[in-house]
Design a protein around this motif. Structure first.
Motif, PDB file in Angstrom:
ATOM      1  N   PRO A  35       0.831  -1.214   0.000  1.00  0.00           N
ATOM      2  CA  PRO A  35       0.000   0.000   0.000  1.00  0.00           C
ATOM      3  C   PRO A  35       0.861   1.258   0.000  1.00  0.00           C
ATOM      4  CG  PRO A  35      -0.807  -1.594   1.615  1.00  0.00           C
ATOM      5  CD  PRO A  35       0.507  -2.112   1.133  1.00  0.00           C
ATOM      6  N   ASP A  39      -2.844   5.289  -0.335  1.00  0.00           N
ATOM      7  CA  ASP A  39      -3.749   4.200   0.037  1.00  0.00           C
ATOM      8  C   ASP A  39      -4.081   4.254   1.526  1.00  0.00           C
ATOM      9  OD1 ASP A  39      -3.841   3.065  -2.525  1.00  0.00           O
ATOM     10  OD2 ASP A  39      -2.121   1.760  -2.131  1.00  0.00           O
ATOM     11  N   SER A 254      -9.258   5.193  -9.398  1.00  0.00           N
ATOM     12  CA  SER A 254      -8.812   4.900  -8.038  1.00  0.00           C
ATOM     13  C   SER A 254      -9.457   5.790  -6.979  1.00  0.00           C
ATOM     14  CB  SER A 254      -7.286   5.050  -7.940  1.00  0.00           C
ATOM     15  OG  SER A 254      -6.895   6.421  -7.941  1.00  0.00           O
ATOM     16  N   TRP A 496     -11.182  -1.774   0.401  1.00  0.00           N
ATOM     17  CA  TRP A 496      -9.778  -2.146   0.233  1.00  0.00           C
ATOM     18  C   TRP A 496      -9.672  -3.559  -0.360  1.00  0.00           C
ATOM     19  CZ3 TRP A 496      -5.321  -0.171  -0.598  1.00  0.00           C
ATOM     20  CH2 TRP A 496      -4.168  -0.931  -0.456  1.00  0.00           C
ATOM     21  N   LYS A 499     -10.392  -3.426  -4.011  1.00  0.00           N
ATOM     22  CA  LYS A 499      -9.231  -2.931  -4.754  1.00  0.00           C
ATOM     23  C   LYS A 499      -8.206  -4.041  -4.945  1.00  0.00           C
ATOM     24  CE  LYS A 499      -5.773   0.816  -4.539  1.00  0.00           C
ATOM     25  NZ  LYS A 499      -4.532   0.025  -4.699  1.00  0.00           N
TER      26      LYS A 499
END
Length: 531
Positions: A35, A39, A254, A496, A499
């Protein structure tokens, strides 16, 4: 410390290399790294407050910005009166001074080190963009006042980032109004966004502009909220959400997109979970913003403080059964975008005056505890107003009185974070082996002879553990600006995992094993370090 951090990075790389080859067998895999700081800003647990009445004035909070000639309580009323009495140039100077005074370096220092904030929610208005957007509207006359407004937003975001605080940009006021309240920007008393093609199109274009700005270097922005407090059962709201997701996703897939639940959390979660994460051209993370107040509804006003406090542990039941399985449905991720310690006078009239302070403390604690258990974050309304410290509306006052639950991990010293992370690393191998064995034994006993791909569980577990470690140690590594001490956890876990699943190319029949492993790895790390 440097030696330990290098070891942690080396371990992450080793675990990555261990499953690079299997990942290549998945559909459309991409290289996965740890990350990034951005992030961590976006996906950690958000403990924060709103910076209300800075870019969207409300008279009850910022009466000093309203001349006696102002005819209402909204931003448009305030700025129109000022321009007509003093001219555009003087109004612009006054407004920009208001922006500069809104959050000082001392404020940021207090937010980080005393209140332990990780994030702030920043309401803004569509009219601030001026030019094409406001042409032909009631805002065209005062457009010049806002020539420097967006630059002021950028400055607050940059300064917050330097202190390790993320910013949720909240498009609080939209063309025509997503609701009829003055905090939409006008005192018209009308809701003229929904069903109005022109207003919806302008709003979408404003959001595209914001997305481009974020994409082009506004680090520390944790997401874009596309609307605040949409009215209940707003016509065409979900169709517009689909359009906005496409628009923002075309700029940057994103960027997390925050949507209003329209005062119906269950229906909104049904919509988000009904959107498979594999079935859309744009896969921005989607977060549902719900607001929790217990002072405006007649039902709440007719109850005692104790009755309202007793209700809180049962809140957010709309999430039940919707979290934990992204392989077959969309994300169920929420934040509490606004909440307070305010109860109506009729409610307080049901107890003795000397009982109030203790009950406010209970009320604040039971709410903040609940939000930390079920939501990805919460933002108290609000930080500042003319009448500081703001009573039960005031974040400063309620913090001073100790009326909030603050997760313990946010108070850990750097040495404590370092030591806990080191213990987790030492136990990692044993924990991974036990988790893998437990998973395989369960399914071998439950479904003997059936084909599985249990190695996916191990891959997910490794990545989940590694990601949780990076979040937890980001501050001690100096990756989060002047964020002070403490650790962080993956608070927005649903988005998360979405993703990471997409990055890992997990689209096969047994993607559920990878997801279960990832969740187990995160949980194992958090259990060891005590968060």
């Amino acid at each position: 410390m440097k030696k330990f951090l290098n070891k942690a990075k080396e371990t992450f790389s080793q675990h990555q290399s261990n499953f690079q080859s299997p990942l290549r067998s998945q559909k459309d895999p991409v290289s996965m790294g740890p990350p990034t700081p951005n992030d961590v800003f976006r996906y950690r647990y958000h403990l924060g407050t709103n910076l209300g009445s800075i870019f969207v004035l409300e008279k009850w909070m910022s009466g000093s910005m309203f001349l006696p000639s102002a005819t209402g309580d909204s931003e448009l009323d305030a700025v129109t009166a000022y321009v007509r009495e003093k001219g555009v140039d003087e109004a612009r100077r006054r407004w920009e001074q208001h922006y500069r005074d809104a959050v000082t370096d001392g404020d940021f220092d207090w937010l980080v080190n005393v209140a332990k904030c990780t994030s702030i929610r920043l309401p803004i208005g569509w009219w601030m963009m001026g030019g094409y957007f406001t042409r032909g509207s009631s805002w065209e006359e005062v457009e010049g006042v806002y020539a420097g407004a967006w630059d002021a937003v950028r400055e607050i975001v940059a300064r917050a980032r330097s202190y390790g605080i993320g910013v949720l940009i909240d498009l609080h006021g939209l063309p025509g109004g997503a609701n009829s309240e003055a905090h939409s920007g006008t005192s018209s008393g009308r809701t003229e966004l929904w069903g109005n093609r022109d207003n919806l199109d302008i709003a979408r274009r404003v959001l595209r502009f914001i997305a481009r700005e974020v994409h082009n270097g506004m680090e520390g922005v944790i997401g874009i909220q596309v609307v605040n407090e949409a009215v209940f059962d707003a016509a065409g709201m979900y169709d517009w959400y689909d359009q906005v997701i496409q628009t923002i996703g075309e700029v940057d897939e994103s960027i997390p997109i925050y949507i209003s639940d329209g005062w119906d959390l269950g229906r909104c979660l049904n919509w988000t979970t009904g959107r498979s994460i594999f079935g859309h051209t744009k896969n921005n993370p989607i977060v549902v913003d719900t607001h929790k107040y217990y002072t405006f509804d007649e039902k709440d006003r007719s109850r005692s403080p104790q009755e309202i406090i007793a209700q809180i542990p049962g809140e957010l039941g709309e999430l039940d059964g919707k979290e934990g399985s992204l392989g077959d449905k969309g994300e169920a991720q929420i934040i509490i975008g606004e909440w307070s310690c305010v109860l109506d006078g009729r409610t307080w009239g049901r107890v003795q005056p000397q009982e109030k302070d203790g009950l406010v403390n209970q009320f604040g604690h039971v709410q903040s505890q609940k939000w930390s258990e079920r939501a990805g974050g919460s933002f108290f309304w609000t930080y500042k107003m003319d009448w500081m410290d703001g009573g039960e509306w005031g974040f400063v006052e309620q913090t001073k009185r100790g009326n909030f639950f603050v997760p313990l991990y946010l108070t850990f010293s750097s040495d404590d974070v370092r030591n806990r992370a080191q213990i987790a690393q030492q136990r990692r191998g044993d924990l991974a082996a036990a988790a893998q064995q437990g998973h395989e034994n369960y399914w071998n006993q439950t479904s003997p002879g059936q084909r599985f791909e249990h190695w996916l569980y191990g891959q997910g577990w490794d990545l989940g553990f590694s990601d949780a470690l990076v979040f937890f140690t980001a501050r001690t590594e100096g990756r989060m600006g002047n964020a002070g001490q403490g650790g962080d956890k993956i608070g927005c876990l649903e988005i998360w995992i979405k993703k990471r699943m997409l990055e890992a190319g997990q689209r096969g029949e047994f993607k559920w094993e990878w997801e279960q492993g990832f969740r187990s790895g995160v949980k194992a790390f958090e259990s060891v370090v005590g968060i």
